[in-house]
Design a protein around this motif. Structure first.
Motif, PDB file in Angstrom:
ATOM      1  N   GLY A 160      20.677  19.031 -51.143  1.00  0.00           N
ATOM      2  CA  GLY A 160      20.420  18.848 -52.505  1.00  0.00           C
ATOM      3  C   GLY A 160      21.282  18.597 -53.403  1.00  0.00           C
ATOM      4  N   PRO A 168      15.578  17.853 -50.239  1.00  0.00           N
ATOM      5  CA  PRO A 168      14.758  19.380 -49.965  1.00  0.00           C
ATOM      6  C   PRO A 168      13.709  19.258 -51.112  1.00  0.00           C
ATOM      7  CG  PRO A 168      17.049  19.550 -50.035  1.00  0.00           C
ATOM      8  CD  PRO A 168      16.639  18.122 -50.588  1.00  0.00           C
ATOM      9  N   TYR A 169      12.397  20.079 -50.813  1.00  0.00           N
ATOM     10  CA  TYR A 169      11.295  20.191 -51.623  1.00  0.00           C
ATOM     11  C   TYR A 169      11.948  20.647 -52.895  1.00  0.00           C
ATOM     12  CZ  TYR A 169       8.223  19.467 -47.732  1.00  0.00           C
ATOM     13  OH  TYR A 169       7.519  19.045 -46.647  1.00  0.00           O
ATOM     14  N   GLY A 170      11.292  20.358 -54.114  1.00  0.00           N
ATOM     15  CA  GLY A 170      11.831  20.703 -55.257  1.00  0.00           C
ATOM     16  C   GLY A 170      11.629  19.715 -56.256  1.00  0.00           C
ATOM     17  N   TYR A 205      13.271  17.131 -59.490  1.00  0.00           N
ATOM     18  CA  TYR A 205      14.372  16.404 -59.684  1.00  0.00           C
ATOM     19  C   TYR A 205      14.418  15.462 -61.224  1.00  0.00           C
ATOM     20  CZ  TYR A 205      15.486  17.347 -54.866  1.00  0.00           C
ATOM     21  OH  TYR A 205      15.494  18.174 -53.570  1.00  0.00           O
ATOM     22  N   ASN A 263       8.568  15.553 -58.510  1.00  0.00           N
ATOM     23  CA  ASN A 263       8.540  16.750 -57.688  1.00  0.00           C
ATOM     24  C   ASN A 263       8.419  16.215 -56.231  1.00  0.00           C
ATOM     25  OD1 ASN A 263       7.517  19.864 -56.994  1.00  0.00           O
ATOM     26  ND2 ASN A 263       6.019  18.952 -55.766  1.00  0.00           N
ATOM     27  N   ARG A 322      19.178  17.597 -59.137  1.00  0.00           N
ATOM     28  CA  ARG A 322      18.202  18.643 -59.054  1.00  0.00           C
ATOM     29  C   ARG A 322      17.774  19.542 -59.865  1.00  0.00           C
ATOM     30  NH1 ARG A 322      17.771  22.795 -53.682  1.00  0.00           N
ATOM     31  NH2 ARG A 322      15.312  22.452 -53.300  1.00  0.00           N
ATOM     32  N   ARG A 364      15.197  22.211 -59.616  1.00  0.00           N
ATOM     33  CA  ARG A 364      15.070  23.697 -58.990  1.00  0.00           C
ATOM     34  C   ARG A 364      14.392  23.074 -57.506  1.00  0.00           C
ATOM     35  NH1 ARG A 364       9.630  24.394 -59.119  1.00  0.00           N
ATOM     36  NH2 ARG A 364       8.280  23.637 -61.031  1.00  0.00           N
ATOM     37  N   GLN A 365      14.355  24.358 -56.847  1.00  0.00           N
ATOM     38  CA  GLN A 365      13.514  24.502 -55.528  1.00  0.00           C
ATOM     39  C   GLN A 365      11.834  24.222 -55.948  1.00  0.00           C
ATOM     40  OE1 GLN A 365      14.874  27.470 -53.208  1.00  0.00           O
ATOM     41  NE2 GLN A 365      13.654  28.945 -54.049  1.00  0.00           N
ATOM     42  N   GLU A 366      11.272  23.774 -54.975  1.00  0.00           N
ATOM     43  CA  GLU A 366       9.731  24.017 -55.217  1.00  0.00           C
ATOM     44  C   GLU A 366       9.359  25.615 -54.919  1.00  0.00           C
ATOM     45  OE1 GLU A 366       5.885  21.268 -53.519  1.00  0.00           O
ATOM     46  OE2 GLU A 366       7.165  22.364 -51.858  1.00  0.00           O
ATOM     47  N   GLN A 367       8.207  25.946 -55.693  1.00  0.00           N
ATOM     48  CA  GLN A 367       7.717  27.075 -55.470  1.00  0.00           C
ATOM     49  C   GLN A 367       6.447  27.338 -55.688  1.00  0.00           C
ATOM     50  OE1 GLN A 367      10.390  28.061 -59.296  1.00  0.00           O
ATOM     51  NE2 GLN A 367       9.014  29.700 -59.241  1.00  0.00           N
TER      52      GLN A 367
END
Length: 314
Positions: free
Chosen positions: A172, A218-220, A222, A241, A279, A281-284
């Motif tokens: 990331g 990585p999933y998230g 940007y 996303n 980036r 944050r991460q995906e949630q």
């Protein structure tokens, strides 16, 4: 630029300067090789990149190809931007795979009328990877070409390589990967129809479904910069996303979904290029669509602030 592919009967009639390699990602180290080819144009030599078409996940000896940094189409555009005259993408057939190193040199020198070769110091070729730059130098007098060996380019004391770029992207660390590449990591393709959830929220998005072999961050979420085919050099800041939208019910394919700031036009089936800048944050997964909408608005605010700042700097 002429793109020669899907044939082992390749040839170039003019005298050439040739670089050999995999060229995944076309990072700063690769660009140094390409710059040497362009220098040889002053001697009337055509610049040629020679690479192999190795299918994703094909096992070659003990080596298995990972997900790729650049698809063939992306790679060709980068070569063209770097001023190459020819790109030869040779099928990696069993005959080629088992060809002895000196036989390989004989073949490409005759077919490409090579006068200059440039390779990296870690380049290997031929059956069991027994060929290297030392063999190329040993054969130079026999075949009448000159050889330039380029040492690794470094960033912060580490050798730049496709492997290092891949590691940074998978972690990331997009800004670090972009420094190694010399340009923002990107994905491109045609905009496809999604579930229209972004438009329902008042934040319409452009959706891409990258090929399976393309390495994604990585999933998230940007901050990104997007260009649209047919619009010249114009670019649009946005928030993207990467992932499978876990809050949305049902099975969702892994996609790249971009909201462009201050943009609300229909661009379905248009080719776009999405460049990753930072980036967020991460995906949630959220408990409700309302929570998702609130978070999207926060992401957009962060994205606009970051994009506005870097635009001012540039």
């Amino acid at each position: 630029m002429e793109y020669i592919k899907n044939t082992t009967e390749f040839s170039v009639s003019e005298e050439t300067a040739v670089s050999l390699g995999k060229f995944d990602g076309i990072h700063k180290g690769h660009v140094r090789l390409l710059e040497y080819l362009k220098e040889k144009k002053r001697l009337g030599q055509k610049s040629v990149v020679f690479t192999f078409d190795i299918p994703p996940r094909q096992i070659v000896g003990a080596w298995e190809q990972s997900k790729i940094l650049t698809t063939n189409e992306e790679k060709m555009r980068l070569f063209e931007q770097n001023g190459m005259d020819y790109v030869i993408e040779c099928p990696f057939t069993p005959e080629i795979m088992h060809m002895e190193a000196e036989d390989f040199v004989d073949m490409i020198v005759r077919r490409l009328h090579i006068k200059s070769l440039v390779v990296g110091s870690d380049f290997h070729f031929g059956h069991n990877r027994l060929g290297d730059y030392q063999l190329l130098r040993a054969l130079a007098g026999v075949y009448g070409y000159d050889v330039k060996v380029v040492d690794k380019v470094q960033e912060n004391g580490r050798d730049i390589s496709s492997t290092l770029v891949r590691e940074e992207i998978l972690a990331g660390r997009i800004e670090s990967a972009n420094k190694l590449l010399g340009y923002p990591y990107f994905v491109q393709g045609k905009v496809v129809h999604g579930n229209e959830m972004g438009r329902l929220f008042g934040t319409p998005t452009a959706n891409l479904l990258p090929p399976d072999e393309k390495l994604l961050p990585p999933y998230g979420v940007y901050v990104t910069r997007t260009s649209i085919s047919g619009r010249g050099d114009k670019v649009y800041g946005g928030i993207t996303n990467v992932g499978c939208k876990p809050t949305i019910q049902g099975s969702n394919p892994v996609g790249v979904e971009t909201h462009l700031f201050d943009f609300d036009e229909w661009i379905y089936d248009r080719e776009i290029k999405v460049e990753f800048l930072k980036r967020v944050r991460q995906e949630q997964k959220f408990d409700s669509l309302e929570q998702l909408k609130l978070q999207m608005n926060k992401d957009i605010e962060k994205g606009i602030k970051y994009y506005t700042n870097i635009t001012k700097i540039c």
